[in-house]
Write a protein that holds these residues in place. Sequence first.
Motif, PDB file in Angstrom:
ATOM      1  N   ASP A  38       4.984  10.547  -4.853  1.00 53.83           N
ATOM      2  CA  ASP A  38       3.585  10.476  -5.251  1.00 53.83           C
ATOM      3  C   ASP A  38       3.414   9.724  -6.569  1.00 53.83           C
ATOM      4  O   ASP A  38       2.547   8.851  -6.704  1.00 53.83           O
ATOM      5  CB  ASP A  38       3.033  11.898  -5.371  1.00 53.83           C
ATOM      6  CG  ASP A  38       1.519  11.933  -5.505  1.00 53.83           C
ATOM      7  OD1 ASP A  38       1.015  12.700  -6.340  1.00 53.83           O
ATOM      8  OD2 ASP A  38       0.842  11.187  -4.769  1.00 53.83           O
ATOM      9  N   LYS A  39       4.261  10.054  -7.543  1.00 57.31           N
ATOM     10  CA  LYS A  39       4.144   9.415  -8.857  1.00 57.31           C
ATOM     11  C   LYS A  39       4.459   7.923  -8.775  1.00 57.31           C
ATOM     12  O   LYS A  39       3.769   7.100  -9.392  1.00 57.31           O
ATOM     13  CB  LYS A  39       5.080  10.088  -9.856  1.00 57.31           C
ATOM     14  CG  LYS A  39       4.936   9.546 -11.280  1.00 57.31           C
ATOM     15  CD  LYS A  39       5.688  10.385 -12.282  1.00 57.31           C
ATOM     16  CE  LYS A  39       5.470   9.853 -13.699  1.00 57.31           C
ATOM     17  NZ  LYS A  39       6.110  10.684 -14.727  1.00 57.31           N
ATOM     18  N   HIS A  40       5.478   7.574  -7.996  1.00 57.41           N
ATOM     19  CA  HIS A  40       5.838   6.158  -7.855  1.00 57.41           C
ATOM     20  C   HIS A  40       4.707   5.371  -7.197  1.00 57.41           C
ATOM     21  O   HIS A  40       4.339   4.284  -7.668  1.00 57.41           O
ATOM     22  CB  HIS A  40       7.115   6.017  -7.027  1.00 57.41           C
ATOM     23  CG  HIS A  40       7.446   4.590  -6.700  1.00 57.41           C
ATOM     24  ND1 HIS A  40       7.935   3.700  -7.633  1.00 57.41           N
ATOM     25  CD2 HIS A  40       7.316   3.886  -5.539  1.00 57.41           C
ATOM     26  CE1 HIS A  40       8.105   2.519  -7.077  1.00 57.41           C
ATOM     27  NE2 HIS A  40       7.738   2.597  -5.802  1.00 57.41           N
ATOM     28  N   LYS A  65       6.791  14.848  -5.250  1.00 61.71           N
ATOM     29  CA  LYS A  65       6.285  14.491  -6.581  1.00 61.71           C
ATOM     30  C   LYS A  65       6.827  13.129  -7.018  1.00 61.71           C
ATOM     31  O   LYS A  65       6.108  12.328  -7.622  1.00 61.71           O
ATOM     32  CB  LYS A  65       6.657  15.574  -7.596  1.00 61.71           C
ATOM     33  CG  LYS A  65       5.785  16.818  -7.536  1.00 61.71           C
ATOM     34  CD  LYS A  65       6.129  17.798  -8.634  1.00 61.71           C
ATOM     35  CE  LYS A  65       5.209  19.020  -8.579  1.00 61.71           C
ATOM     36  NZ  LYS A  65       3.813  18.677  -8.896  1.00 61.71           N
ATOM     37  N   LYS A  94       1.559   6.075  -7.109  1.00 61.22           N
ATOM     38  CA  LYS A  94       0.406   5.989  -8.013  1.00 61.22           C
ATOM     39  C   LYS A  94       0.560   4.799  -8.951  1.00 61.22           C
ATOM     40  O   LYS A  94      -0.401   4.084  -9.249  1.00 61.22           O
ATOM     41  CB  LYS A  94       0.273   7.275  -8.828  1.00 61.22           C
ATOM     42  CG  LYS A  94      -0.419   8.405  -8.090  1.00 61.22           C
ATOM     43  CD  LYS A  94      -0.537   9.640  -8.961  1.00 61.22           C
ATOM     44  CE  LYS A  94      -1.196  10.780  -8.204  1.00 61.22           C
ATOM     45  NZ  LYS A  94      -1.251  12.028  -9.017  1.00 61.22           N
ATOM     46  N   LYS A  95       1.798   4.590  -9.436  1.00 57.93           N
ATOM     47  CA  LYS A  95       2.063   3.435 -10.313  1.00 57.93           C
ATOM     48  C   LYS A  95       1.797   2.123  -9.588  1.00 57.93           C
ATOM     49  O   LYS A  95       1.411   1.125 -10.189  1.00 57.93           O
ATOM     50  CB  LYS A  95       3.521   3.463 -10.788  1.00 57.93           C
ATOM     51  CG  LYS A  95       3.824   4.512 -11.838  1.00 57.93           C
ATOM     52  CD  LYS A  95       5.275   4.406 -12.288  1.00 57.93           C
ATOM     53  CE  LYS A  95       5.596   5.424 -13.359  1.00 57.93           C
ATOM     54  NZ  LYS A  95       7.025   5.337 -13.775  1.00 57.93           N
ATOM     55  N   TYR A 136      12.513  10.865 -12.640  1.00 55.13           N
ATOM     56  CA  TYR A 136      11.692   9.876 -11.951  1.00 55.13           C
ATOM     57  C   TYR A 136      12.296   8.475 -12.008  1.00 55.13           C
ATOM     58  O   TYR A 136      11.683   7.510 -11.563  1.00 55.13           O
ATOM     59  CB  TYR A 136      10.299   9.836 -12.572  1.00 55.13           C
ATOM     60  CG  TYR A 136       9.454  11.059 -12.293  1.00 55.13           C
ATOM     61  CD1 TYR A 136       9.280  12.038 -13.261  1.00 55.13           C
ATOM     62  CD2 TYR A 136       8.830  11.233 -11.064  1.00 55.13           C
ATOM     63  CE1 TYR A 136       8.500  13.164 -13.019  1.00 55.13           C
ATOM     64  CE2 TYR A 136       8.053  12.343 -10.814  1.00 55.13           C
ATOM     65  CZ  TYR A 136       7.889  13.302 -11.784  1.00 55.13           C
ATOM     66  OH  TYR A 136       7.118  14.411 -11.528  1.00 55.13           O
TER      67      TYR A 136
END
Length: 329
Positions: free
Chosen positions: A243-245, A240, A247-248, A217
């Motif tokens: 999406d994770k980035h 993924k 969300k941050k 990531y």
Amino acid sequence: MQLNLSELTSKKNLLAFSAGVDSTALFFLLLKDEIKFDIAIVNYNLREESKEELEYAKSLAKKYDKQIFIKEVTLTGSNIEKNARDIRYNFFEEIITENDYDNLITAHQLNDKLEWFLMQLSKGAGLVELLGLQEYIDKENYKIIRPLLHTSKQKLEEFLKENSIKYFVDKSNFEDKYRRNYFRHEFSNRFLSEFENGVSKSFDFLQKDLKSLNINYTPIFKEKSLTIFKNLHDENLNIKVIDKHLKKEGFLLSKAQRDEILKQQQTVISNQVSVCISDEFIWICPYVIKTMNKKFKEFCRINKIPKLARAYIFNRKIDEKEIVKTIYS
């Protein structure tokens, strides 16, 4: 019966053949899809029928103009299954090296995958070991491809019978002295006969979860709100990372938005965020509309900076040359 054979197109392929249900069905499925391949077979001389199986392999090779590689061995001693496997794969690798094959195709199918899973589960295993049978395995100078892992043995048998194709049944597969056969007869065959679709889907989900465990990531470039990641060349992994980035950054993607990103590759989400998946990188930044000079636009074009990221880079005065230098270093 539809198989994903795209990895075999325009490649030099070697099929591991035994004349049993699985490899015979795969032989004719490859023919049906006009995949070019040759065959290799090992005769262990453990059964009388093995001579007939070898002659059948020769007849198929002759009829369909396939090169055939044959190895005759006599197995002795204990741990016959392991010895046979070692001999078989050493033989395949010799052929591949000497003849420059790109892929080794094996006929492992869904029943095999479930049997392996149950065997490992009974011994105590982690996710990697439980999912030991992979569809694609990269070796040093070739790739192992198992196109039948989503197809049950029952469907392969039905295909052969519907098309009146001859095949052989190895009687040793019914002897419970072999551990794999015990799991096959007592558990996996019966379970798949009722829950094949669910088992296949579960393996797909587990495979995606396994890949997700290895995601990096960490961006390769970040300045202000421009973030660039490596393209992981897997839709599940890429989404993924995105999406994770986001969300941050306080931006939650819906399923529809995730699907749109993967479909379009370069898109604007909710008129706020630009997401661009290029051949090598994933670019994420705020969506900006800004007039840019010709020199800047030409530099971006030559260095493959996505159109949806250019205005933000120009507006925030991020050094475009430093971006290119960093991501290609």
